[in-house]
Design a protein around this motif. Structure first.
Motif, PDB file in Angstrom:
ATOM      1  N   PHE A  58       0.834  -1.199   0.000  1.00 44.36           N
ATOM      2  CA  PHE A  58       0.000   0.000   0.000  1.00 44.36           C
ATOM      3  C   PHE A  58       0.870   1.252   0.000  1.00 44.36           C
ATOM      4  N   LEU A  59       1.909   1.267   0.846  1.00 51.86           N
ATOM      5  CA  LEU A  59       2.779   2.446   0.914  1.00 51.86           C
ATOM      6  C   LEU A  59       3.542   2.661  -0.391  1.00 51.86           C
ATOM      7  N   MET A  60       3.992   1.579  -1.021  1.00 49.34           N
ATOM      8  CA  MET A  60       4.732   1.722  -2.283  1.00 49.34           C
ATOM      9  C   MET A  60       3.835   2.240  -3.395  1.00 49.34           C
ATOM     10  N   THR A  61       2.635   1.732  -3.507  1.00 49.99           N
ATOM     11  CA  THR A  61       1.741   2.209  -4.565  1.00 49.99           C
ATOM     12  C   THR A  61       1.307   3.641  -4.290  1.00 49.99           C
ATOM     13  N   ARG A  62       1.175   3.992  -3.028  1.00 53.47           N
ATOM     14  CA  ARG A  62       0.780   5.354  -2.682  1.00 53.47           C
ATOM     15  C   ARG A  62       1.866   6.349  -3.088  1.00 53.47           C
ATOM     16  N   SER A  63       3.149   6.028  -2.813  1.00 52.48           N
ATOM     17  CA  SER A  63       4.224   6.948  -3.182  1.00 52.48           C
ATOM     18  C   SER A  63       4.385   7.021  -4.695  1.00 52.48           C
ATOM     19  N   ALA A  64       4.178   5.915  -5.399  1.00 48.65           N
ATOM     20  CA  ALA A  64       4.257   5.930  -6.861  1.00 48.65           C
ATOM     21  C   ALA A  64       3.149   6.791  -7.444  1.00 48.65           C
ATOM     22  N   LYS A  65       1.947   6.695  -6.867  1.00 43.15           N
ATOM     23  CA  LYS A  65       0.836   7.525  -7.348  1.00 43.15           C
ATOM     24  C   LYS A  65       1.124   8.999  -7.119  1.00 43.15           C
ATOM     25  N   LYS A  66       1.742   9.331  -5.987  1.00 42.81           N
ATOM     26  CA  LYS A  66       2.076  10.731  -5.711  1.00 42.81           C
ATOM     27  C   LYS A  66       3.090  11.255  -6.734  1.00 42.81           C
ATOM     28  N   LYS A  67       4.076  10.433  -7.071  1.00 42.08           N
ATOM     29  CA  LYS A  67       5.060  10.846  -8.073  1.00 42.08           C
ATOM     30  C   LYS A  67       4.418  11.049  -9.433  1.00 42.08           C
ATOM     31  N   GLN A  68       3.510  10.158  -9.811  1.00 48.40           N
ATOM     32  CA  GLN A  68       2.816  10.289 -11.096  1.00 48.40           C
ATOM     33  C   GLN A  68       1.960  11.544 -11.124  1.00 48.40           C
ATOM     34  N   GLN A  69       1.282  11.830 -10.024  1.00 43.49           N
ATOM     35  CA  GLN A  69       0.448  13.030  -9.965  1.00 43.49           C
ATOM     36  C   GLN A  69       1.299  14.299 -10.036  1.00 43.49           C
ATOM     37  N   ALA A  70       2.445  14.289  -9.363  1.00 45.61           N
ATOM     38  CA  ALA A  70       3.324  15.460  -9.408  1.00 45.61           C
ATOM     39  C   ALA A  70       3.865  15.670 -10.822  1.00 45.61           C
ATOM     40  N   ALA A  71       4.205  14.577 -11.521  1.00 46.55           N
ATOM     41  CA  ALA A  71       4.703  14.697 -12.896  1.00 46.55           C
ATOM     42  C   ALA A  71       3.601  15.202 -13.823  1.00 46.55           C
ATOM     43  N   ALA A  72       2.391  14.703 -13.654  1.00 51.62           N
ATOM     44  CA  ALA A  72       1.270  15.157 -14.489  1.00 51.62           C
ATOM     45  C   ALA A  72       0.976  16.627 -14.231  1.00 51.62           C
ATOM     46  N   GLN A  73       1.040  17.044 -12.981  1.00 47.08           N
ATOM     47  CA  GLN A  73       0.796  18.450 -12.654  1.00 47.08           C
ATOM     48  C   GLN A  73       1.882  19.330 -13.272  1.00 47.08           C
ATOM     49  N   MET A  74       3.140  18.873 -13.224  1.00 51.30           N
ATOM     50  CA  MET A  74       4.242  19.627 -13.816  1.00 51.30           C
ATOM     51  C   MET A  74       4.028  19.786 -15.322  1.00 51.30           C
ATOM     52  N   ARG A  75       3.608  18.721 -15.975  1.00 52.16           N
ATOM     53  CA  ARG A  75       3.392  18.776 -17.426  1.00 52.16           C
ATOM     54  C   ARG A  75       2.207  19.672 -17.776  1.00 52.16           C
ATOM     55  N   ASN A  76       1.177  19.670 -16.940  1.00 45.45           N
ATOM     56  CA  ASN A  76       0.004  20.503 -17.218  1.00 45.45           C
ATOM     57  C   ASN A  76       0.280  21.979 -16.969  1.00 45.45           C
ATOM     58  N   GLU A  77       1.251  22.290 -16.130  1.00 45.80           N
ATOM     59  CA  GLU A  77       1.572  23.684 -15.833  1.00 45.80           C
ATOM     60  C   GLU A  77       2.652  24.250 -16.758  1.00 45.80           C
ATOM     61  N   MET A  78       3.043  23.495 -17.790  1.00 44.33           N
ATOM     62  CA  MET A  78       4.025  23.999 -18.758  1.00 44.33           C
ATOM     63  C   MET A  78       3.473  25.226 -19.452  1.00 44.33           C
ATOM     64  N   GLN A  79       4.344  26.185 -19.695  1.00 42.80           N
ATOM     65  CA  GLN A  79       3.939  27.388 -20.393  1.00 42.80           C
ATOM     66  C   GLN A  79       4.843  27.591 -21.598  1.00 42.80           C
ATOM     67  N   VAL A  80       4.351  28.364 -22.540  1.00 46.11           N
ATOM     68  CA  VAL A  80       5.131  28.676 -23.734  1.00 46.11           C
ATOM     69  C   VAL A  80       6.361  29.470 -23.326  1.00 46.11           C
ATOM     70  N   GLY A  81       7.519  29.064 -23.866  1.00 43.96           N
ATOM     71  CA  GLY A  81       8.768  29.764 -23.604  1.00 43.96           C
ATOM     72  C   GLY A  81       9.619  29.123 -22.519  1.00 43.96           C
ATOM     73  N   THR A  82       9.102  28.143 -21.819  1.00 45.45           N
ATOM     74  CA  THR A  82       9.911  27.507 -20.781  1.00 45.45           C
ATOM     75  C   THR A  82      10.806  26.432 -21.380  1.00 45.45           C
ATOM     76  N   GLY A  83      11.880  26.152 -20.708  1.00 41.99           N
ATOM     77  CA  GLY A  83      12.798  25.117 -21.148  1.00 41.99           C
ATOM     78  C   GLY A  83      12.415  23.784 -20.531  1.00 41.99           C
ATOM     79  N   VAL A  84      12.528  22.718 -21.325  1.00 40.67           N
ATOM     80  CA  VAL A  84      12.181  21.387 -20.838  1.00 40.67           C
ATOM     81  C   VAL A  84      13.273  20.393 -21.219  1.00 40.67           C
TER      82      VAL A  84
END
Length: 173
Positions: free
Chosen positions: A17-43
């Motif tokens: 349970f703890l391992m899947t929970r931390s993996a889900k948190k990492k996936q959510q943080a990555a998805a949030q980072m990708r959704n907050e991308m703006q024009v002109g930023t470096g990736v």
């Protein structure tokens, strides 16, 4: 059933349970980072390519890989959105590790107090101020050496002799 027999299963389920929970948190943080991308930023893509965001769509991103060179990538292929100073540092090739910090040498010579004396003692003069004493034997050896044409003839004669031995089937040994 005894609680002692169930304890390993409970611990195993808790760890899963703890391992899947931390993996889900990492996936959510990555998805949030990708959704907050703006024009002109470096990736940085997951393949390690650095680019600038030109357009952001629902599932894709238009990246400028080089001036005038554009490529369409899936949003999932974006590994990291970089801060402007970090992206510029990477593109310019500046080394932030040695920015204002003192550089530590690879050897222990700087740990002793007499570094100036050690530097003078370690230096070897490679100038051609005086001829070495053993230069004359080298000149004698040069006199005794055979001319290049004579050496070539000797090598050619040896090769011909080896061919003749091979043809006749005899061993010269």
């Amino acid at each position: 059933m005894n609680i002692v027999t169930l304890l390993p299963f409970i611990v195993l389920i808790g760890a899963m349970f703890l391992m899947t929970r931390s993996a889900k948190k990492k996936q959510q943080a990555a998805a949030q980072m990708r959704n907050e991308m703006q024009v002109g930023t470096g990736v940085r893509t997951i393949g390690g390519m650095y680019a600038t965001v030109k357009e952001v769509h629902e599932d894709t991103v238009l990246l400028e890989v080089a001036p005038g060179v554009h490529a369409i990538y899936a949003k999932n292929a974006i590994g990291a959105v970089l801060a402007d100073e970090e992206y510029n540092r990477i593109l310019d090739g500046a080394d932030p590790i040695h920015g204002g910090e003192p550089i530590v040498p690879d050897d222990a010579s700087s740990l002793t107090g007499d570094t100036a004396e050690a530097e003078k003692a370690d230096k070897i003069d490679l100038g051609k101020t005086a001829a070495p004493a053993d230069a004359e034997p080298a000149a004698d050896e040069a006199k005794d050496a055979k001319p290049a044409d004579e050496v070539k003839d000797t090598v050619k004669a040896d090769a011909d002799a080896a061919k003749d031995d091979k043809k006749s089937g005899g061993d010269a040994k």
